[in-house]
Design a protein around this motif. Structure first.
Motif, PDB file in Angstrom:
ATOM      1  N   GLY A  87      44.560  38.932  44.561  1.00 17.14           N
ATOM      2  CA  GLY A  87      44.122  39.503  43.304  1.00 17.14           C
ATOM      3  C   GLY A  87      44.478  40.959  43.145  1.00 17.14           C
ATOM      4  N   HIS A  88      45.143  41.538  44.143  1.00 18.48           N
ATOM      5  CA  HIS A  88      45.439  42.971  44.125  1.00 18.48           C
ATOM      6  C   HIS A  88      46.924  43.263  43.967  1.00 18.48           C
ATOM      7  CE1 HIS A  88      41.438  44.671  45.178  1.00 18.48           C
ATOM      8  NE2 HIS A  88      41.250  43.414  45.532  1.00 18.48           N
ATOM      9  N   ALA A  89      47.704  42.241  43.684  1.00 16.89           N
ATOM     10  CA  ALA A  89      49.136  42.451  43.479  1.00 16.89           C
ATOM     11  C   ALA A  89      49.699  41.283  42.675  1.00 16.89           C
ATOM     12  CB  ALA A  89      49.866  42.576  44.821  1.00 16.89           C
ATOM     13  N   TRP A 149      41.830  45.333  35.589  1.00 14.06           N
ATOM     14  CA  TRP A 149      42.887  44.346  35.749  1.00 14.06           C
ATOM     15  C   TRP A 149      42.320  42.972  36.073  1.00 14.06           C
ATOM     16  CZ3 TRP A 149      42.358  42.423  40.558  1.00 14.06           C
ATOM     17  CH2 TRP A 149      41.886  43.276  41.572  1.00 14.06           C
ATOM     18  N   ILE A 150      40.979  42.871  36.130  1.00 15.75           N
ATOM     19  CA  ILE A 150      40.353  41.602  36.465  1.00 15.75           C
ATOM     20  C   ILE A 150      39.816  40.879  35.233  1.00 15.75           C
ATOM     21  CG2 ILE A 150      37.973  42.400  36.826  1.00 15.75           C
ATOM     22  CD1 ILE A 150      39.974  40.198  39.267  1.00 15.75           C
ATOM     23  N   GLY A 151      39.683  41.604  34.102  1.00 15.19           N
ATOM     24  CA  GLY A 151      39.134  41.004  32.900  1.00 15.19           C
ATOM     25  C   GLY A 151      40.196  40.272  32.094  1.00 15.19           C
ATOM     26  N   HIS A 152      39.737  39.469  31.124  1.00 17.22           N
ATOM     27  CA  HIS A 152      40.651  38.664  30.312  1.00 17.22           C
ATOM     28  C   HIS A 152      40.560  38.962  28.828  1.00 17.22           C
ATOM     29  CE1 HIS A 152      40.170  36.464  34.121  1.00 17.22           C
ATOM     30  NE2 HIS A 152      41.410  36.095  33.932  1.00 17.22           N
ATOM     31  N   THR A 162      36.494  50.508  44.130  1.00 17.23           N
ATOM     32  CA  THR A 162      36.717  51.800  44.780  1.00 17.23           C
ATOM     33  C   THR A 162      38.037  51.833  45.543  1.00 17.23           C
ATOM     34  OG1 THR A 162      35.596  51.276  46.881  1.00 17.23           O
ATOM     35  CG2 THR A 162      34.222  52.078  45.046  1.00 17.23           C
ATOM     36  N   ASP A 163      38.471  50.692  46.106  1.00 16.93           N
ATOM     37  CA  ASP A 163      39.738  50.678  46.853  1.00 16.93           C
ATOM     38  C   ASP A 163      40.443  49.349  46.625  1.00 16.93           C
ATOM     39  OD1 ASP A 163      38.176  48.981  48.459  1.00 16.93           O
ATOM     40  OD2 ASP A 163      38.810  49.894  50.358  1.00 16.93           O
ATOM     41  N   GLY A 164      41.456  49.056  47.460  1.00 14.41           N
ATOM     42  CA  GLY A 164      42.291  47.888  47.263  1.00 14.41           C
ATOM     43  C   GLY A 164      41.928  46.733  48.165  1.00 14.41           C
ATOM     44  N   SER A 165      42.929  46.219  48.912  1.00 15.89           N
ATOM     45  CA  SER A 165      42.714  45.013  49.711  1.00 15.89           C
ATOM     46  C   SER A 165      43.274  45.189  51.121  1.00 15.89           C
ATOM     47  CB  SER A 165      43.395  43.811  49.054  1.00 15.89           C
ATOM     48  OG  SER A 165      44.793  43.852  49.229  1.00 15.89           O
ATOM     49  N   VAL A 180      40.745  33.753  45.308  1.00 14.53           N
ATOM     50  CA  VAL A 180      41.444  34.443  46.395  1.00 14.53           C
ATOM     51  C   VAL A 180      41.440  33.571  47.654  1.00 14.53           C
ATOM     52  CG1 VAL A 180      41.445  36.484  47.861  1.00 14.53           C
ATOM     53  CG2 VAL A 180      40.892  36.695  45.435  1.00 14.53           C
ATOM     54  N   ALA A 181      40.346  32.861  47.880  1.00 14.44           N
ATOM     55  CA  ALA A 181      40.240  31.920  48.998  1.00 14.44           C
ATOM     56  C   ALA A 181      39.532  30.672  48.495  1.00 14.44           C
ATOM     57  CB  ALA A 181      39.456  32.553  50.154  1.00 14.44           C
TER      58      ALA A 181
END
Length: 543
Positions: free
Chosen positions: A138-140, A226-229, A296-299, A443-444
């Motif tokens: 979900g981060h790329a 970037w997670i919303g639709h 706050t950060d990535g993955s 994601v999983a």
């Protein structure tokens, strides 16, 4: 006394230490009203025979992405692809049968790929149609050359967006890989989705949840970022409920950037929120607004999570925060000033320090939140941070299934010492903290019994142990996925346990997780799922 239903002939595992087992359950007006002898002399409109099946509190996934998951059920599935050629073949097959302009794929795991995708090869495979590949993290995302052109990224110079990366080769040409906030460039072109499409995706996801024994879900980020639709995404939830598409109870987190500045009296704190001051907790036991979601950060998978030390496989890189820390702090405190609970995505230990500082300051300035504040994920958590979470009353929401799916790659990135502190579970309970079961689906994989198994086993995809001291017992794992998730979402004492007064959310299993080999827990059949005492999947015989 007359009630709605009594379930007889059951092996009931209540999750209640005061009364751990029973054989009968009474239900009235969507709640449990009694067990066993408490039902003597009580008449019921329906008598249901469990035929010896096992009854547990319904599972509660405290962190999933329902719309995203529902969309993946209709998109090209790249899960399990191990070579670029296999990806290209699947795209060619999709193009041959799908008339849509864009080829949209999900489930791609670059860690499991022997090689790298090539934007020009993607163009050839798609016959020149634009390709958008969503990474499982979900981060790329990976775009074809035509996809890049459609979203306005050409081969000339262009600055990376704040908190994101447009990957380039040695010549400066974009490779097609977009990390973190760079994915917003795609969304600026292709979103928002129509409300009807969002509703249909929710329907597909909710039906799958019911088949797996899930009775409550928290959607971890809607309406922005970037997670919303769609900026109107919560309206789609309301419409899906009205259409009868939501089979499970749903809590939705609005992303931080979807909140707006709120005017008020000069004596009021600065606040951001939804217009009219709507905040966390609005709604009912079927559909509710949860905390505000903050990245706050990535993955770990993308090596973008913010660590206090460099990644073991990539010296000089310790990840990064997703924005200017002071600007993020101001926005988070303004959300707290608007009475929003805080759910902070924090994977690296440096990000967790930052997140805990924010929660601590928000509580000191504005008091207790209307719902528990939470740390989402916790990819690397130090012992002092676990103690601080317990002291602040902050719930930890990890995803044990990450270990079974991506553990080898995560261990390579972290090194042996940090792997022992990765996605902790048992140490949270030892410290007296709140531990919630969740999937981060898609994601999983999100089947709750597989999550229970992962909590107990903590083994990577190759079978290697991953932080074995953090393993849970079966009872602890079941509790994390029921009462623990209820507590983390603000519903402790109202669901997650089968006891009088609790919501009658029940999963019926073909076998007892305690009585099968550990490696078979995830394979136990779900016979039926009841929400408020009504079957949303399967049936029990009526007599």
């Amino acid at each position: 006394m007359r009630i709605d239903a009594i379930i007889d002939n059951a092996r009931v595992l209540t999750g209640d230490d005061a009364r751990p087992t029973a054989s009968r359950v009474g239900i009235w007006a969507g709640r449990i009203v009694g067990l066993d002898e408490q039902l003597d002399g009580v008449h019921a409109d329906r008598r249901l025979d469990a035929d010896g099946a096992v009854l547990l509190p319904g599972f509660n996934d405290a962190h999933a992405h329902s719309v995203w998951f529902g969309q993946t059920l209709a998109e090209l599935d790249l899960a399990g692809a191990t070579t670029p050629d296999e990806v290209y073949r699947r795209i060619e097959q999709r193009v041959a049968t799908d008339p849509h302009d864009w080829v949209v794929a999900s489930g791609f795991n670059p860690l499991g790929l022997a090689g790298r995708l090539d934007r020009d090869a993607l163009d050839r495979a798609s016959g020149g149609r634009p390709v958008w590949i969503k990474h499982a993290s979900g981060h790329a995302a990976t775009m074809s050359g035509e996809g890049l052109r459609r979203i306005g990224i050409d081969d000339g110079p262009r600055a990376d967006p704040d908190g994101g990366v447009i990957a380039r080769d040695h010549r400066g040409r974009p490779t097609g890989l977009l990390e973190e906030n760079a994915m917003r460039i795609v969304q600026d072109v292709l979103l928002p989705d129509p409300l009807t499409a969002i509703e249909d995706a929710l329907g597909r996801a909710s039906a799958q949840y019911a088949r797996e024994g899930i009775t409550s879900v928290t959607d971890a980020g809607i309406a922005g970022g970037w997670i919303g639709h769609s900026p109107r995404e919560f309206a789609a939830y309301q419409r899906a409920r009205e259409r009868g598409l939501l089979r499970t109870r749903t809590q939705a987190m609005v992303t931080l950037d979807a909140l707006v500045e709120l005017a008020g009296h000069d004596d009021d704190p600065r606040a951001i929120g939804l217009t009219a001051g709507i905040r966390s907790g609005a709604g009912d036991d079927r559909l509710q607004l949860g905390p505000v979601k903050v990245f706050t950060d990535g993955s770990l998978l993308g090596s973008t999570a913010a660590m206090s030390e460099d990644y073991a496989h990539d010296h000089g890189n310790h990840g990064y925060l997703q924005g200017d820390p002071e600007a993020m702090r101001a926005q988070v405190l303004a959300a707290a000033g608007g009475d929003w609970a805080l759910a902070l995505h924090a994977i690296g230990d440096a990000a967790i320090d930052f997140a805990l500082d924010l929660i601590d300051e928000a509580q000191r300035l504005h008091g207790a939140r209307p719902l528990p504040s939470r740390i989402e994920h916790g990819g690397v958590v130090r012992p002092d941070q676990i103690a601080r979470m317990a002291q602040l009353g902050v719930a930890l929401v990890p995803q044990p299934r990450f270990i079974a799916e991506y553990g080898d790659g995560m261990a390579e990135r972290l090194g042996p010492e940090r792997t022992l502190r990765s996605y902790p579970a048992a140490s949270v309970l030892r410290a007296g903290g709140v531990l919630a079961g969740s999937s981060d689906r898609p994601v999983a994989p999100g089947e709750p019994l597989r999550i229970v198994q992962a909590f107990v086993e903590r083994r990577t995809e190759s079978g290697a142990p991953y932080g074995p001291d953090e393993r849970l017992t079966i009872d602890e794992a079941l509790r994390a996925c029921t009462a623990g998730s209820a507590a983390a979402t603000g519903w402790g004492g109202r669901k997650g346990v089968l006891a009088p007064g609790m919501l009658a959310d029940i999963v019926v299993l073909a076998d007892d997780p305690h009585h099968v080999p550990t490696e078979r827990i995830g394979a136990i059949d779900v016979v039926a799922t009841l929400v408020g005492g009504e079957a949303v999947h399967g049936t029990l015989a009526e007599r």
